[in-house]
Scaffold this motif. Structure first.
Motif, short mmCIF file in Angstrom:
data_model
loop_
_atom_site.label_atom_id
_atom_site.label_comp_id
_atom_site.label_asym_id
_atom_site.label_seq_id
_atom_site.Cartn_x
_atom_site.Cartn_y
_atom_site.Cartn_z
N UNK A 220 0.80 -1.22 0.00
CA UNK A 220 0.00 0.00 0.00
C UNK A 220 0.84 1.28 0.00
N UNK A 221 2.12 1.17 0.28
CA UNK A 221 2.96 2.36 0.43
C UNK A 221 2.88 3.30 -0.78
N UNK A 222 2.95 2.75 -1.97
CA UNK A 222 3.01 3.60 -3.16
C UNK A 222 1.69 4.33 -3.42
N UNK A 223 0.62 3.93 -2.76
CA UNK A 223 -0.69 4.56 -2.96
C UNK A 223 -0.98 5.61 -1.90
N UNK A 224 -0.12 5.74 -0.89
CA UNK A 224 -0.37 6.68 0.21
C UNK A 224 -0.05 8.10 -0.23
N UNK A 225 -1.00 8.99 -0.09
CA UNK A 225 -0.78 10.40 -0.39
C UNK A 225 0.02 11.06 0.74
N UNK A 226 0.72 12.13 0.40
CA UNK A 226 1.52 12.86 1.39
C UNK A 226 0.62 13.33 2.54
N UNK B 190 8.00 15.33 3.38
CA UNK B 190 6.91 16.26 3.65
C UNK B 190 7.11 17.59 2.90
N UNK B 191 8.35 17.86 2.54
CA UNK B 191 8.67 19.11 1.85
C UNK B 191 8.38 19.05 0.35
N UNK B 192 8.54 17.87 -0.22
CA UNK B 192 8.45 17.75 -1.68
C UNK B 192 7.61 16.53 -2.06
N UNK B 193 6.59 16.73 -2.87
CA UNK B 193 5.68 15.63 -3.23
C UNK B 193 6.37 14.56 -4.06
N UNK B 194 7.31 14.98 -4.93
CA UNK B 194 8.05 14.00 -5.73
C UNK B 194 8.91 13.11 -4.85
N UNK B 195 9.54 13.71 -3.85
CA UNK B 195 10.35 12.94 -2.90
C UNK B 195 9.46 11.96 -2.15
N UNK B 196 8.27 12.42 -1.75
CA UNK B 196 7.31 11.53 -1.06
C UNK B 196 6.99 10.32 -1.93
N UNK B 197 6.62 10.58 -3.19
CA UNK B 197 6.23 9.49 -4.08
C UNK B 197 7.38 8.52 -4.33
N UNK C 277 14.69 6.38 4.61
CA UNK C 277 14.98 7.68 5.23
C UNK C 277 16.19 8.32 4.56
N UNK C 278 17.25 7.54 4.39
CA UNK C 278 18.47 8.04 3.73
C UNK C 278 18.17 8.42 2.28
N UNK C 279 17.40 7.57 1.62
CA UNK C 279 17.05 7.83 0.22
C UNK C 279 16.26 9.13 0.08
N UNK C 280 15.34 9.39 1.01
CA UNK C 280 14.53 10.61 0.92
C UNK C 280 15.41 11.86 1.00
N UNK C 281 16.43 11.81 1.83
CA UNK C 281 17.37 12.95 1.95
C UNK C 281 18.16 13.12 0.66
N UNK C 282 18.69 12.03 0.14
CA UNK C 282 19.48 12.09 -1.09
C UNK C 282 18.63 12.54 -2.28
N UNK C 283 17.39 12.03 -2.34
CA UNK C 283 16.50 12.41 -3.45
C UNK C 283 16.14 13.89 -3.36
N UNK C 284 15.93 14.38 -2.15
CA UNK C 284 15.61 15.80 -1.96
C UNK C 284 16.78 16.68 -2.41
N UNK C 285 18.00 16.28 -2.04
CA UNK C 285 19.17 17.05 -2.45
C UNK C 285 19.31 17.05 -3.97
#
Length: 216
Positions: free
Chosen positions: A133-139, A151-158, A203-211
């Motif tokens: 279900x993770x990929x279907x969860x909205x921010x 939480x800062x970026x919708x693309x990073x969330x997805x 968690x690490x991936x979200x930081x790297x993707x945001x950067x």
């Protein structure tokens, strides 16, 4: 998300199952019952049987109440956008907690945890379901991989939840397999390692993707 009693009745029935089972076995329980087991399934603490009343309250009841409350305090009504998926996750987690409470009460009645791997196997199944279900969860602020970057970026969330979903799904399958192969002590360590991996990597991936996105 208004409360609809008719819609909620089946889930309320599931929540009541541990209470009904506890009431059924109550006359047969000794005054002092096992309250805690080590990773080998051995009893390491006894307590008054009245303590068992806490189990259904802190597991299915508490989870259910949380799911009723959070949509009402969601500052941006993000959970409303999830529609039936939010209800599905609520049903899955509440049912899981009821089953776990039933198993704990059953183990207490029989003064044996039987096999602690059963609990880890149930958690493995939960990981598989949640990963699906993770990929279907909205921010939102309550459910999912909530880091400052998702939480800062919708693309990073997805992207993070797409990766996290695959990891949790695969991790759950590996945990289930471990429950069938390893003894209790080894499997507990194995479970903790897999859980740490599928938690830390997103968690690490979200930081790297945001950067990465911030540089564009």
């Amino acid at each position: 998300m208004a409360f609809q009693l008719k819609k909620e009745l089946p889930l309320i029935g599931i929540i009541l199952l541990p209470f009904l089972y506890l009431a059924y076995v109550w006359p047969d329980l000794p005054q002092r019952v096992p309250m805690h087991y080590n990773i080998k399934g051995e009893i390491d603490r006894y307590g008054d049987k009245s303590e068992l009343l806490i189990i259904p309250f802190i597991m299915p009841v508490l989870i259910y109440i949380v799911f009723l409350v959070v949509p009402k305090i969601d500052p941006k009504n993000k959970l409303q956008q999830m529609g039936n998926k939010f209800q599905t996750i609520k049903v899955l987690l509440t049912t899981f907690m009821s089953v776990l409470a039933l198993y704990i009460i059953y183990s207490t009645k029989n003064a044996s945890l039987s096999n602690p791997n059963y609990i880890l196997l149930l958690i493995g199944v939960l990981y598989v379901i949640l990963g699906n279900y993770f990929k279907t969860i909205k921010a939102n602020y309550f459910i999912g991989i909530k880091t400052p970057w998702t939480l800062e970026n919708e693309t990073v969330w997805k992207d993070t939840h797409k990766l996290g979903g695959k990891l949790w799904f695969a991790g759950g399958l590996v945990i289930i397999l471990g429950c069938l192969i390893f003894n209790q002590k080894t499997n507990f360590i194995f479970f903790m390692i897999i859980t740490a991996i599928i938690t830390i990597i997103p968690i690490v991936y979200s930081y790297q993707r945001f950067k990465q996105i911030s540089k564009v």
